[in-house]
Motif scaffolding. Structure first.
Motif, PDB file in Angstrom:
ATOM      1  N   UNK A  39       0.764  -1.102  -0.076  1.00 20.68           N
ATOM      2  CA  UNK A  39       0.082  -0.189  -0.015  1.00 20.68           C
ATOM      3  C   UNK A  39       0.846   1.210   0.016  1.00 20.68           C
ATOM      4  N   UNK A  40       0.647   2.145  -0.816  1.00 18.66           N
ATOM      5  CA  UNK A  40       1.316   3.287  -1.101  1.00 18.66           C
ATOM      6  C   UNK A  40       0.736   4.499  -0.593  1.00 18.66           C
ATOM      7  N   UNK A  41      -0.496   4.810  -0.664  1.00 18.70           N
ATOM      8  CA  UNK A  41      -1.203   6.052  -0.149  1.00 18.70           C
ATOM      9  C   UNK A  41      -2.348   5.693   0.660  1.00 18.70           C
ATOM     10  N   UNK A  55       4.886  -5.636  -2.058  1.00 15.89           N
ATOM     11  CA  UNK A  55       4.171  -7.026  -1.689  1.00 15.89           C
ATOM     12  C   UNK A  55       4.951  -8.468  -1.747  1.00 15.89           C
ATOM     13  N   UNK A  56       6.030  -8.371  -2.369  1.00 18.95           N
ATOM     14  CA  UNK A  56       6.903  -9.609  -2.275  1.00 18.95           C
ATOM     15  C   UNK A  56       6.744 -10.280  -3.605  1.00 18.95           C
ATOM     16  N   UNK A  57       6.437  -9.766  -4.766  1.00 20.77           N
ATOM     17  CA  UNK A  57       6.040 -10.409  -5.824  1.00 20.77           C
ATOM     18  C   UNK A  57       7.266 -10.097  -7.209  1.00 20.77           C
ATOM     19  N   UNK A  58       7.884 -11.249  -7.661  1.00 20.26           N
ATOM     20  CA  UNK A  58       9.014 -11.261  -8.623  1.00 20.26           C
ATOM     21  C   UNK A  58       8.562 -11.107  -9.930  1.00 20.26           C
ATOM     22  N   UNK A  59       7.515 -11.802 -10.404  1.00 24.40           N
ATOM     23  CA  UNK A  59       6.886 -11.885 -11.826  1.00 24.40           C
ATOM     24  C   UNK A  59       5.510 -12.033 -11.601  1.00 24.40           C
ATOM     25  N   UNK A  60       4.735 -11.220 -11.138  1.00 25.53           N
ATOM     26  CA  UNK A  60       3.224 -11.416 -10.780  1.00 25.53           C
ATOM     27  C   UNK A  60       2.317 -11.475 -12.077  1.00 25.53           C
ATOM     28  N   UNK A  61       1.433 -12.210 -11.856  1.00 26.10           N
ATOM     29  CA  UNK A  61       0.021 -12.098 -12.623  1.00 26.10           C
ATOM     30  C   UNK A  61      -0.774 -11.423 -11.845  1.00 26.10           C
ATOM     31  N   UNK A 134      -9.984  -9.803   7.661  1.00 26.17           N
ATOM     32  CA  UNK A 134      -9.778 -11.093   7.628  1.00 26.17           C
ATOM     33  C   UNK A 134      -9.166 -11.838   6.260  1.00 26.17           C
ATOM     34  N   UNK A 135      -9.386 -11.342   5.106  1.00 27.09           N
ATOM     35  CA  UNK A 135      -8.860 -11.792   3.969  1.00 27.09           C
ATOM     36  C   UNK A 135      -7.258 -11.458   3.788  1.00 27.09           C
ATOM     37  N   UNK A 136      -6.797 -10.453   4.727  1.00 26.79           N
ATOM     38  CA  UNK A 136      -5.422  -9.964   4.370  1.00 26.79           C
ATOM     39  C   UNK A 136      -5.205  -9.065   3.381  1.00 26.79           C
ATOM     40  N   UNK A 137      -6.055  -8.386   2.703  1.00 29.00           N
ATOM     41  CA  UNK A 137      -6.124  -7.357   1.819  1.00 29.00           C
ATOM     42  C   UNK A 137      -6.304  -6.045   2.112  1.00 29.00           C
ATOM     43  N   UNK A 138      -5.850  -4.885   1.568  1.00 28.12           N
ATOM     44  CA  UNK A 138      -5.886  -3.690   1.862  1.00 28.12           C
ATOM     45  C   UNK A 138      -7.197  -2.942   1.320  1.00 28.12           C
ATOM     46  N   UNK A 139      -7.954  -2.251   2.396  1.00 28.94           N
ATOM     47  CA  UNK A 139      -9.172  -1.258   1.583  1.00 28.94           C
ATOM     48  C   UNK A 139      -8.099   0.082   1.393  1.00 28.94           C
ATOM     49  N   UNK A 165      -2.846 -11.212  -6.989  1.00 25.55           N
ATOM     50  CA  UNK A 165      -1.635 -11.610  -7.512  1.00 25.55           C
ATOM     51  C   UNK A 165      -1.348 -12.929  -7.012  1.00 25.55           C
ATOM     52  N   UNK A 166      -0.461 -13.578  -8.193  1.00 25.40           N
ATOM     53  CA  UNK A 166       0.390 -14.787  -7.850  1.00 25.40           C
ATOM     54  C   UNK A 166       1.509 -14.642  -8.914  1.00 25.40           C
ATOM     55  N   UNK A 167       2.545 -15.728  -8.422  1.00 26.94           N
ATOM     56  CA  UNK A 167       3.551 -15.670  -9.253  1.00 26.94           C
ATOM     57  C   UNK A 167       3.288 -16.431 -10.423  1.00 26.94           C
ATOM     58  N   UNK A 168       3.803 -15.972 -11.846  1.00 30.82           N
ATOM     59  CA  UNK A 168       3.684 -16.708 -12.942  1.00 30.82           C
ATOM     60  C   UNK A 168       3.687 -18.264 -12.722  1.00 30.82           C
ATOM     61  N   UNK A 169       2.698 -18.855 -13.366  1.00 33.04           N
ATOM     62  CA  UNK A 169       2.795 -20.427 -13.396  1.00 33.04           C
ATOM     63  C   UNK A 169       2.327 -21.054 -12.171  1.00 33.04           C
ATOM     64  N   UNK A 170       1.727 -20.238 -11.309  1.00 34.36           N
ATOM     65  CA  UNK A 170       1.062 -20.775 -10.067  1.00 34.36           C
ATOM     66  C   UNK A 170      -0.609 -20.760 -10.145  1.00 34.36           C
ATOM     67  N   UNK A 171      -1.103 -20.635 -11.308  1.00 37.01           N
ATOM     68  CA  UNK A 171      -2.536 -20.338 -11.244  1.00 37.01           C
ATOM     69  C   UNK A 171      -3.162 -21.686 -10.888  1.00 37.01           C
TER      70      UNK A 171
END
Length: 348
Positions: A39-41, A55-61, A134-139, A165-171
């Motif tokens: 979160x940036x703002x 958020x920790x993603x290297x090659x996100x989808x 609960x979901x661990x996401x930001x409003x 998001x997920x790393x590429x190939x993890x769908x």
């Protein structure tokens, strides 16, 4: 320019900009409490920023989902029980995201009403913030629309939008095969689908929302407003542990329609209806409405809010992991050759 004696204002037209500003200020603490890496703002800008690398993603989808709460809102409006309806809104989006293998990152809401009641709206958005927590996401943003003439003064509608998001190939789904074990995760009630039929059943029974609940404690309205369960964290834990091939969120269409959505062409499911007990709310709906089993399984979740298809050699370990996370887990059956869902046993 001088204003004539008959000049109008936006407030006279039914829109109170000051109330909107007051709502933004009132909900800032709730939104801030959902902040997570990336979160940036804060609230208040023309848009919201999110840093995927932070958020920790290297090659996100990216994966996106949007949804509403449906006519369950009518019960919340009629009863004034507004504190948990926002959880439903978040759940309907983030539970879909996790079925794709994505971690929900952020959420935005759209709240439209005939007249902006700041205390009531603060309660509603507080529920949205709780669902995000609960979901661990930001409003990270949203829109409030005061629309006199479109809605009655006390009425409102909610819609939500979430990005994960997920790393590429993890769908998901991935690797589903005949013989995979189907694990059902219990629901917390009706969740947020089928409420047009629920309201019709209550009408047939001659029950108002303030009537004693015929299947539990408290009032009927309060019982039916039990919020949708959010499965994000335990399903992500199962995915990271290995062996999870698919996840199906059981919403409108029930088991019959939703489970085939995550199965490859030519594969179906064998489900034992005796593998779980029908929760009291569904037993009441079935008996009072005279609903056939096929109708129950296609309209409602019937007590199963999420179904996971897992590798047979990982089924016991993943079931244990999910139970440790607080889920009620029921082995329902298995993936089989031949399209469609086939049921054995009886729903009771």
């Amino acid at each position: 320019m001088a204003q004539g004696s008959n000049g109008l204002s936006y407030a006279q037209a039914g829109v109170d900009i000051d109330a909107g500003n007051a709502l933004v200020e009132a909900i800032k603490p709730a939104a801030k409490a959902t902040a997570r890496p990336g979160v940036m703002a804060g609230l208040g800008g023309f848009g919201a920023l999110f840093d995927l690398r932070a958020a920790g993603y290297a090659d996100p989808i990216l994966v996106a989902a949007t949804d509403g709460v449906g006519t369950k809102l009518r019960i919340a409006i009629d009863t004034g029980h507004l504190d948990s309806i926002g959880i439903d809104l978040v759940a309907m989006c983030v539970n879909d995201l996790v079925c794709q293998g994505a971690e929900p990152l952020f959420f935005l809401d759209y709240f439209a009403t005939g007249r902006l009641d700041v205390p009531a709206a603060t309660r509603i958005v507080g529920g949205i913030a709780e669902g995000c927590r609960i979901a661990g996401c930001a409003l990270i943003g949203g829109e409030t629309a005061e629309m006199p003439g479109m809605y009655a003064a006390e009425d409102f509608d909610l819609a939500g939008f979430s990005v994960g998001a997920m790393e590429r190939g993890a769908a998901l789904p991935a690797g589903v095969a005949a013989g995979d074990v189907l694990l059902g995760l219990a629901s917390d009630g009706v969740h947020s689908n089928g409420f047009s039929l629920v309201r019709k059943v209550a009408e047939r029974a001659g029950l108002g929302w303030d009537a004693p609940c015929p299947f539990g404690d408290g009032s009927l309205g309060a019982a039916l407003l039990t919020p949708t369960r959010i499965y994000v964290r335990p399903v992500l834990d199962a995915l990271r542990a290995g062996g999870l091939h698919a996840a199906a969120h059981i919403t409108g269409g029930g088991l019959t329609e939703n489970l085939p959505r995550v199965l490859p062409e030519g594969l179906g499911a064998e489900i034992d209806l005796g593998a779980w007990s029908l929760p009291p709310v569904f037993d009441w709906l079935s008996r009072t409405g005279g609903l056939e089993t096929a109708e129950m399984l296609k309209t409602f979740n019937a007590g199963i809010g999420m179904v996971l298809a897992v590798a047979p050699d990982r089924a016991e370990a993943l079931a244990a992991l999910l139970r440790e996370a607080g889920e009620r887990v029921m082995p329902l059956g298995h993936v089989s050759e031949g399209a469609g869902v086939r049921y054995t046993g009886h729903l009771a």
